[in-house]
Motif scaffolding. Structure first.
Motif, mmCIF file in Angstrom:
data_model
loop_
_atom_site.group_PDB
_atom_site.id
_atom_site.type_symbol
_atom_site.label_atom_id
_atom_site.label_comp_id
_atom_site.label_asym_id
_atom_site.label_seq_id
_atom_site.Cartn_x
_atom_site.Cartn_y
_atom_site.Cartn_z
ATOM 1 N N ILE A 77 0.860 -1.185 0.000
ATOM 2 C CA ILE A 77 0.000 0.000 0.000
ATOM 3 C C ILE A 77 0.893 1.230 0.000
ATOM 4 C CG2 ILE A 77 -1.863 1.247 1.157
ATOM 5 C CD1 ILE A 77 -2.599 -1.379 2.549
ATOM 6 N N VAL A 78 0.642 2.170 -0.896
ATOM 7 C CA VAL A 78 1.441 3.388 -0.969
ATOM 8 C C VAL A 78 1.074 4.283 0.215
ATOM 9 C CG1 VAL A 78 2.005 5.431 -2.337
ATOM 10 C CG2 VAL A 78 1.570 3.240 -3.479
ATOM 11 N N PRO A 79 2.053 4.661 1.057
ATOM 12 C CA PRO A 79 1.743 5.477 2.240
ATOM 13 C C PRO A 79 1.532 6.947 1.887
ATOM 14 C CG PRO A 79 4.096 5.093 2.111
ATOM 15 C CD PRO A 79 3.484 4.324 0.974
ATOM 16 N N MET A 80 1.196 7.725 2.901
ATOM 17 C CA MET A 80 1.044 9.163 2.703
ATOM 18 C C MET A 80 2.402 9.763 2.343
ATOM 19 S SD MET A 80 -1.587 10.148 5.800
ATOM 20 C CE MET A 80 -2.077 11.686 4.999
ATOM 21 N N GLU A 81 2.392 10.724 1.464
ATOM 22 C CA GLU A 81 3.644 11.247 0.896
ATOM 23 C C GLU A 81 4.591 11.789 1.956
ATOM 24 O OE1 GLU A 81 5.007 14.450 -2.540
ATOM 25 O OE2 GLU A 81 3.023 13.518 -2.638
ATOM 26 N N ALA A 82 4.088 12.564 2.886
ATOM 27 C CA ALA A 82 4.947 13.181 3.898
ATOM 28 C C ALA A 82 5.079 12.324 5.155
ATOM 29 C CB ALA A 82 4.417 14.567 4.260
ATOM 30 N N HIS A 83 4.331 11.228 5.196
ATOM 31 C CA HIS A 83 4.345 10.370 6.389
ATOM 32 C C HIS A 83 4.415 8.910 5.941
ATOM 33 C CE1 HIS A 83 3.407 13.657 9.218
ATOM 34 N NE2 HIS A 83 2.682 14.132 8.216
ATOM 35 N N PRO A 84 5.629 8.407 5.677
ATOM 36 C CA PRO A 84 5.781 7.072 5.097
ATOM 37 C C PRO A 84 5.334 5.931 6.002
ATOM 38 C CG PRO A 84 7.914 7.991 5.743
ATOM 39 C CD PRO A 84 6.917 9.102 5.857
ATOM 40 N N HIS A 85 5.046 6.234 7.276
ATOM 41 C CA HIS A 85 4.595 5.182 8.181
ATOM 42 C C HIS A 85 3.083 5.209 8.412
ATOM 43 C CE1 HIS A 85 8.751 4.220 8.950
ATOM 44 N NE2 HIS A 85 8.985 5.450 9.304
ATOM 45 N N ILE A 86 2.384 6.070 7.669
ATOM 46 C CA ILE A 86 0.930 6.160 7.796
ATOM 47 C C ILE A 86 0.292 5.785 6.466
ATOM 48 C CG2 ILE A 86 -1.044 7.657 8.235
ATOM 49 C CD1 ILE A 86 0.652 9.331 10.054
ATOM 50 N N LEU A 87 -0.631 4.835 6.515
ATOM 51 C CA LEU A 87 -1.426 4.469 5.354
ATOM 52 C C LEU A 87 -2.797 5.115 5.484
ATOM 53 C CD1 LEU A 87 -0.675 0.625 5.324
ATOM 54 C CD2 LEU A 87 0.673 2.467 4.301
ATOM 55 N N GLU A 88 -3.256 5.740 4.413
ATOM 56 C CA GLU A 88 -4.582 6.375 4.452
ATOM 57 C C GLU A 88 -5.631 5.389 3.954
ATOM 58 O OE1 GLU A 88 -6.750 10.548 3.153
ATOM 59 O OE2 GLU A 88 -5.117 9.770 1.916
ATOM 60 N N LEU A 89 -6.461 4.947 4.864
ATOM 61 C CA LEU A 89 -7.564 4.043 4.526
ATOM 62 C C LEU A 89 -8.727 4.921 4.078
ATOM 63 C CD1 LEU A 89 -8.574 1.135 4.446
ATOM 64 C CD2 LEU A 89 -9.247 1.356 6.834
ATOM 65 N N ARG A 90 -8.804 5.139 2.782
ATOM 66 C CA ARG A 90 -9.702 6.151 2.237
ATOM 67 C C ARG A 90 -10.705 5.519 1.280
ATOM 68 N NH1 ARG A 90 -8.786 11.712 1.591
ATOM 69 N NH2 ARG A 90 -10.138 12.713 0.074
ATOM 70 N N ARG A 91 -11.934 5.988 1.353
ATOM 71 C CA ARG A 91 -12.964 5.549 0.415
ATOM 72 C C ARG A 91 -13.915 6.710 0.155
ATOM 73 N NH1 ARG A 91 -15.194 0.834 -1.525
ATOM 74 N NH2 ARG A 91 -17.429 0.868 -1.948
ATOM 75 N N GLU A 92 -14.006 7.121 -1.109
ATOM 76 C CA GLU A 92 -14.913 8.207 -1.474
ATOM 77 C C GLU A 92 -16.356 7.690 -1.528
ATOM 78 O OE1 GLU A 92 -14.006 11.175 -1.555
ATOM 79 O OE2 GLU A 92 -11.828 11.018 -1.677
#
Length: 258
Positions: A77-92
């Motif tokens: 899973i590609v992490p947040m750009e500025a926070h490589p240890h955080i994955l954004e679990l996102r759903r529109e």
């Protein structure tokens, strides 16, 4: 009912003691050693703990995480750009792809050394739906017959990320657009052995350690034997009596035991 074993935090367990809310503290700054000790104790006792009403920045989320150990790594899973240890679990709201993490699994069991826990901090939650279900591997194991426990105690399960993340996996075959960036990789076909029954390093309790997403089979059994045994255990583990349904609210942090 409040758990009276704690002096610095308020712990309110869910049914069967599986899952508990923790209030009475703020987690936006490092916790004092005795407070952190009680939080870790509550986590060990209840497996899933959650902290309502805790607005956190990404940096504060990272700092909270590091109080429990080093960051884990998810290569798919590609992490947040500025926070490589955080994955954004996102759903529109208009996404049609299947919900991410919609099938029963234990996070990162496809790794040689899976992280002990997962932390998820909610920002925006839907007014209806979006619950997360957790199955209690401890009690599911405890309720098995002694004969079955004896059989399982000698077995090793093979785990892999190939089903979701492999070149021929579910995400590789997706046709709907997804907000989260998934990495499809040949590395996902690697396998790792783990005891089918794991002894928890903190509590010393036995727990079933398998899942239909990441467990490919059982060493030493034929395909038919393995499929039959795993199918029974999967059905057994997710009976209502072992399942805690977690309802999210904005700014809630949840920590669960893998």
């Amino acid at each position: 009912m409040m758990d009276s074993n704690f002096r610095h935090i308020h712990v309110e367990p869910e049914a069967h003691g599986f899952g508990a809310s923790i209030t009475g503290i703020s987690i936006d700054k490092p916790l004092a050693a005795d407070v952190l000790g009680e939080v870790k104790d509550a986590w060990a006792r209840h497996s899933v703990i959650y902290f309502p009403d805790q607005p956190l920045s990404h940096a504060q989320l990272e700092a909270f995480t590091l109080q429990f150990g080093e960051f884990g790594v998810d290569p798919y899973i590609v992490p947040m750009e500025a926070h490589p240890h955080i994955l954004e679990l996102r759903r529109e709201a208009d996404e049609k792809a299947v919900n991410f993490g919609a099938q029963w699994h234990s996070d990162w069991s496809f790794q040689e050394q899976p992280p002990a826990g997962t932390i998820l901090h909610s920002k925006i939650t839907p007014p209806v739906g979006g619950d997360t279900l957790f199955a209690d591997g401890y009690r599911a194991y405890d309720d098995l017959s002694e004969t079955m426990k004896g059989l399982l105690s000698r077995l090793v399960a093979i785990h892999s990320a190939s089903m979701p993340y492999g070149k021929n996996g579910l995400f590789a075959k997706e046709t709907e657009t997804r907000s989260m960036k998934i990495v499809i990789s040949e590395d996902a076909d690697k396998t790792w052995p783990h005891p089918l029954v794991r002894v928890h390093s903190v509590t010393g309790r036995n727990s079933l350690y398998i899942s239909p997403v990441y467990t490919q089979g059982i060493q030493g059994l034929t395909h038919g034997e393995s499929t039959a045994l795993l199918s029974y255990l999967y059905q057994h583990m997710v009976q209502n009596t072992y399942v805690y349904r977690h309802r999210w609210a904005p700014n809630m942090l949840t920590l669960w035991d893998n």
